[in-house]
Scaffold this active site. Structure first.
Site, PDB file in Angstrom:
ATOM      1  N   PHE A 157       0.831   6.278  -6.427  1.00  0.00           N
ATOM      2  CA  PHE A 157       2.031   5.818  -7.121  1.00  0.00           C
ATOM      3  C   PHE A 157       3.179   6.798  -6.841  1.00  0.00           C
ATOM      4  O   PHE A 157       3.027   8.003  -7.035  1.00  0.00           O
ATOM      5  CB  PHE A 157       1.745   5.736  -8.620  1.00  0.00           C
ATOM      6  CG  PHE A 157       2.801   5.006  -9.391  1.00  0.00           C
ATOM      7  CD1 PHE A 157       3.007   3.646  -9.190  1.00  0.00           C
ATOM      8  CD2 PHE A 157       3.592   5.657 -10.308  1.00  0.00           C
ATOM      9  CE1 PHE A 157       3.986   2.957  -9.896  1.00  0.00           C
ATOM     10  CE2 PHE A 157       4.577   4.976 -11.024  1.00  0.00           C
ATOM     11  CZ  PHE A 157       4.773   3.622 -10.819  1.00  0.00           C
ATOM     12  N   ASP A 188      -4.833   8.874 -12.641  1.00  0.00           N
ATOM     13  CA  ASP A 188      -3.789   8.115 -13.328  1.00  0.00           C
ATOM     14  C   ASP A 188      -4.355   6.730 -13.636  1.00  0.00           C
ATOM     15  O   ASP A 188      -4.681   5.959 -12.725  1.00  0.00           O
ATOM     16  CB  ASP A 188      -2.541   8.014 -12.441  1.00  0.00           C
ATOM     17  CG  ASP A 188      -1.380   7.327 -13.147  1.00  0.00           C
ATOM     18  OD1 ASP A 188      -1.616   6.580 -14.120  1.00  0.00           O
ATOM     19  OD2 ASP A 188      -0.231   7.525 -12.706  1.00  0.00           O
ATOM     20  N   TYR A 205       2.759   1.103 -21.637  1.00  0.00           N
ATOM     21  CA  TYR A 205       3.549  -0.130 -21.694  1.00  0.00           C
ATOM     22  C   TYR A 205       3.108  -1.214 -20.717  1.00  0.00           C
ATOM     23  O   TYR A 205       3.746  -2.248 -20.631  1.00  0.00           O
ATOM     24  CB  TYR A 205       5.046   0.150 -21.512  1.00  0.00           C
ATOM     25  CG  TYR A 205       5.440   0.951 -20.287  1.00  0.00           C
ATOM     26  CD1 TYR A 205       5.521   0.353 -19.041  1.00  0.00           C
ATOM     27  CD2 TYR A 205       5.756   2.294 -20.408  1.00  0.00           C
ATOM     28  CE1 TYR A 205       5.904   1.079 -17.937  1.00  0.00           C
ATOM     29  CE2 TYR A 205       6.140   3.037 -19.286  1.00  0.00           C
ATOM     30  CZ  TYR A 205       6.215   2.429 -18.070  1.00  0.00           C
ATOM     31  OH  TYR A 205       6.592   3.149 -16.968  1.00  0.00           O
ATOM     32  N   LYS A 206       2.039  -0.947 -19.969  1.00  0.00           N
ATOM     33  CA  LYS A 206       1.563  -1.974 -19.055  1.00  0.00           C
ATOM     34  C   LYS A 206       0.475  -2.782 -19.776  1.00  0.00           C
ATOM     35  O   LYS A 206       0.774  -3.555 -20.689  1.00  0.00           O
ATOM     36  CB  LYS A 206       1.066  -1.334 -17.764  1.00  0.00           C
ATOM     37  CG  LYS A 206       2.187  -0.580 -17.022  1.00  0.00           C
ATOM     38  CD  LYS A 206       1.695   0.059 -15.729  1.00  0.00           C
ATOM     39  CE  LYS A 206       2.694   1.026 -15.153  1.00  0.00           C
ATOM     40  NZ  LYS A 206       3.835   0.398 -14.471  1.00  0.00           N
ATOM     41  N   ARG A 214       3.520  -9.328  -6.684  1.00  0.00           N
ATOM     42  CA  ARG A 214       2.394  -8.890  -7.506  1.00  0.00           C
ATOM     43  C   ARG A 214       2.234  -9.806  -8.712  1.00  0.00           C
ATOM     44  O   ARG A 214       3.206 -10.210  -9.356  1.00  0.00           O
ATOM     45  CB  ARG A 214       2.615  -7.467  -8.017  1.00  0.00           C
ATOM     46  CG  ARG A 214       2.850  -6.435  -6.941  1.00  0.00           C
ATOM     47  CD  ARG A 214       2.765  -5.025  -7.537  1.00  0.00           C
ATOM     48  NE  ARG A 214       3.600  -4.877  -8.736  1.00  0.00           N
ATOM     49  CZ  ARG A 214       3.518  -3.846  -9.575  1.00  0.00           C
ATOM     50  NH1 ARG A 214       2.624  -2.882  -9.370  1.00  0.00           N
ATOM     51  NH2 ARG A 214       4.316  -3.774 -10.629  1.00  0.00           N
TER      52      ARG A 214
END
Lengths: 425, 425
Positions: free
Chosen positions: A139, A210, A235-236, A384
Site C-alpha cells: 500500500f 497491515d 473505516y473500511k 475495484r
C-alpha cells in the site's frame, strides 16, 4: 460489442438469473445483518473496502454522546462515560476479530501514524539490522511511512522494496522488520501470513502486518500466525466512518521491550501525574500518544459492536461466495476484449475484493457509479469491487454485473463527462 | 475558618454583589454568543481550558454528516461534501484566530503528533544544531514528544530543559528550535511570544509555539511575531469536542524547506496517484499524514464557525475582565490561610485562566464540582478555572467564588469521599 453477449433472458441455466441470486440471499444466514446498515435504496454498494456504510445505530449513539456525554457531562465524561478507556476497550473488541488477545490492541491515530510508531520501535529493537523489507505492490501510504522513517533515521534505517516473489529470499540478517499488507489493495490477493511470518522469524526479523484490507473481510489469526505487530484501518470493512481512528496490535510478549517514540500523555503510565518524564504505560497502551478523537471513536465502537454474535467462519465463507459468484458472472457475461480479472481465481488466496482491469476502467467506473453501482478505481486501470459479508447481498453481485454489461453495451462510458478526473476517484 | 470571612450580605460596596455581575453581563457585547452553546442549567462551567462545551449547532451538523454525507453520499462525499479539503478549509478558519495567513494551517492528528512532525523537521533543517530547547514548566506531553524524538534520533537530537528564567541565555548556537507553550497550563502565565521568537531568531534557531491554551482565549499574532512553527489543540477554547483533531502552522516562507517525516498519503502532492514515492505536497498540506477523522473534524469546524463575526479584541478584553474580576473577588472574599493565587496579577501576562493553590486543592475542587462549579485540578495542589469569552458570564465569576467560600465555610471538602482520586481529575 454488445452483440457478442449472450441474451440475458436466456441465461437462466445454472445460477444465471437474478432469481437464483435472490434465492442465495434467502438462504444466507447473515442476511439479517444488512438491516443494521443504512444503505440508500437502489444503490449497489461495493466500495466497503474503501469506506464502509453507516450503521443504523451510529446516529443515535452520536446524539447520545453529543447531548448527554459532552453536552451535559462535559469534562466529567472522561471518567463517567468511559472516554478515557475507549482506546483499549474498542481495541479489545477488534482483537476478537483478528485473533488477538485482550490487552494487545489499542485504537488511536491513523494507520500511517501507528505504522510509524511500530516501525520505529522495531528498527530500534533490532539495532544493527537497519532494513525494513517490503514489496513493490505494498500500500503506497505504508511505503511513504517507511520512507519517512528512513529519511529521518539516515543510516540506521534502510527501506528495501523488492518484488513480491523476492521477499523470502531477501530476508537477510540485516532485516529488522518485514512490513506487508495482508490483502493487496489493488488485486485483492491474500498473503500467506503464517508462512511469511515464520520466514521472517527464521531470519531473526520481526513482522508488521497491515490488516486494513482484511479485518472484517477475511480470516485473520494473529496469534495462530505468531505475528509480532500489526496495524489496521477503522473505516473500511469495520464501518467506523470516514477517517475513523485506526488500531495497532503488539503481541503481549513484545510490549515491554518496544519503545514508544511517539511519546504522548495518553501513553504515560499515569497520564494525570503530569510529570516531566515519560514513563511508558505497561502493555499496549504505551503506544497511545495524544488525545484520540472521541466522536469518531464512538462511531467506530458502535460499528464494531455489530460483530457481536456474528459467526465469523460464516462471514468469511459468505465473502468468498460473493466474490466467487461475481467472478463467475463476469467470466460468463463480460465481453471478451479489454477486460481482465486480476484477482486470484483461488478463493483461499483472495480477499473480499475483486479487481478487473480495462484500459478505460476510469470512465467505465464513472458510468457505473452514475447507475448507483458504486465501486472505485485505482490507477492505472483497475476497477475495484468490495464484498463485505455483513451487508452485501447476492443480488448485488447480479445487479453489478448486469449494469456493467449494460454500460458496455450502451457505450455509456464514452460520454465526454467521464473523461474528467475527480479529485477523489 | 468561616468566621474570618466578612458577612456576604454586607459586601455590596464596589462590585461586590451578584447584582453588579448581572449588570456586567447586560453590558457585555459578547453575551449573545452564549446562546450558541448548550450549557446545562445551573452549571458554572469554568473548564473550557480543558474541554470546551457543546455548540448548539454541532448535533445537527453531525446528523447531517452521518445521514446525508456518509449514509447517502457514501464514498462520493470525499468529493461532493468536501471531506478531502476539510484539513485545509478548517485550517484556514483557525488561521484567522491566530494571526496566520490562508494556506499556513492544517487540521489533523493530535497536538502531540503534530509537534513531533514539526520538531523532527526543524531538527533536520538545522542539522548540526541538535538541541530542542524548552523550559521545565512546559506542558508535559510536549516534553514527552521531544523526549521521544531525542530517544529516536540519538546524538542528532538533544532535549534541553531549563528553568524559565534561563531560556534566553541558553539559546546557544547548538539550538535548532525553541519549543514553548504560549500560555502555561498550570499558572496561566503568557509568554512574550514576540520577544522570545526574536531571541530565538537572533540565535539562529527556529521556534515552535504550542497554542493549545491560548488560541480562542487570548490574542495570538503569529505573523506579527514572525513565528516559524506552531501547533494547537481543537478541544479546549476552540470547542471542537473531546479529542478534536489538532492543527499545525508552518510559516509560508518555510513550507518548502521542511521535510514531512511522518509521510502519509494525505500529504502527497497527488494522493490518488498511488505511486510508490512520496512527493510532498506544496504548502502546508505536506504535513498531513493519514486520513483525518472526518466526524470529529466536522464538529471542530462547526465550533470554529461560531467565531465568524466575533470582534476578537472585544473577546480578549472580556477574557481579561473575567479573570481580573475573579481575582479581585478571590482576594476580597477568600479566607487568608492556605490559598495562593498563582496566576499573574498583571492581566497582560495572564491567559484566560486563573489558578489557585491550596494543600487540599484536590478535595476542594471535588466539592466544587459536586456543587456544579466545574474547574479542574492539576498536581500537586492547583485548582484551575478557565474563562472563555464566548460563553462565560460575569455572574459565573460571582457564583464560583460564592460556592468556594461556602465550601470552605461548611468544610464540605473534608468529606471522606473526596479523598479518593478519580482516574481523570
Amino acid at each position: 460489442m454488445g452483440s457478442t453477449l449472450p441474451n440475458i433472458a436466456e441465461m437462466s441455466n445454472g445460477r444465471h438469473s437474478r432469481r437464483d441470486y435472490e434465492r442465495l440471499d434467502r438462504d444466507d444466514g447473515l442476511a439479517p445483518c444488512r438491516q443494521h446498515f443504512q444503505l440508500p435504496e437502489g444503490v449497489v454498494y461495493l466500495d466497503g473496502n474503501s469506506l464502509g456504510p453507516l450503521p443504523v445505530s451510529t446516529p443515535g449513539r452520536l446524539q447520545q454522546l453529543l447531548l448527554e456525554e459532552w453536552g451535559t457531562g462535559l469534562i466529567r465524561s472522561w471518567n463517567e462515560a468511559g472516554w478515557i478507556d475507549a482506546p483499549t476497550r474498542v481495541g479489545d473488541k477488534i482483537a476478537a476479530l483478528v485473533g488477538a488477545a485482550t490487552g494487545e490492541v489499542v485504537v488511536t491515530d491513523s494507520t500511517s501514524v501507528n505504522l510509524f510508531k511500530l516501525l520505529a520501535a522495531a528498527v530500534s529493537l533490532r539495532g544493527g539490522r537497519p532494513v525494513v523489507l517490503t514489496e513493490v505492490p505494498n500500500f503506497p501510504s505504508d511505503l511513504y511511512v517507511a520512507g519517512g522513517l528512513e529519511a529521518l533515521l539516515g543510516a540506521r534505517c534502510e527501506l528495501r522494496v523488492v518484488e513480491r516473489s523476492e521477499v523470502p529470499a531477501r530476508l537477510g540478517d540485516d532485516v529488522a522488520v518485514l512490513m506487508l499488507t495482508h490483502v493487496d489493495f489493488r488485486t485483492g490477493e491474500v498473503h500467506d501470513m503464517a508462512a511469511l511470518t515464520h520466514a521472517a522469524h527464521e531470519a531473526g526479523a520481526l513482522v508488521v502486518w497491515d490488516l486494513s484490507h482484511s479485518a472484517g473481510a477475511v480470516p485473520v489469526d494473529l496469534h495462530g500466525c505468531d505475528v509480532d505487530l500489526a496495524v489496521g484501518c477503522g473505516y473500511k470493512y469495520l464501518n467506523g466512518g470516514p477517517g475513523a481512528p485506526a488500531y495497532l496490535y503488539v503481541a503481549e510478549r513484545l510490549q515491554s521491550s518496544l519503545t514508544p517514540f511517539l511519546a504522548g500523555w495518553m501513553g504515560h503510565e499515569d497520564p494525570f501525574e503530569f510529570g516531566n518524564r515519560h514513563r511508558p504505560a505497561g502493555g499496549v497502551r504505551r503506544f497511545l500518544c495524544g488525545t484520540p478523537p472521541i466522536l469518531s471513536m464512538a462511531a467506530l465502537e458502535t460499528a464494531i459492536d455489530l460483530w457481536a454474535g456474528v459467526d465469523l467462519d460464516l462471514a468469511w465463507e459468505k465473502s468468498r461466495g460473493l466474490t466467487s459468484s461475481f467472478i463467475e458472472l463476469l467470466e460468463s457475461r463480460l465481453p471478451r476484449g479489454g477486460f481482465e480479472i486480476v484477482s486470484p481465481r483461488d478463493s483461499a488466496s483472495r480477499g473480499a475484493q475483486v479487481s478487473i482491469s480495462h484500459p478505460e476502467g476510469y470512465r467505465i467506473m464513472r458510468a457505473l457509479v452514475d447507475r448507483s453501482v458504486i465501486g472505485d478505481f485505482r490507477p492505472p486501470d483497475l476497477m475495484r469491487f468490495g464484498f463485505a459479508p455483513l451487508y452485501t447481498r447476492f443480488v448485488d453481485v447480479w445487479d453489478a454485473v448486469q449494469n456493467l454489461v449494460e454500460v458496455m453495451e450502451g457505450e455509456e462510458w464514452t460520454r465526454p463527462a467521464y473523461a474528467t478526473r475527480l479529485t477523489v476517484t
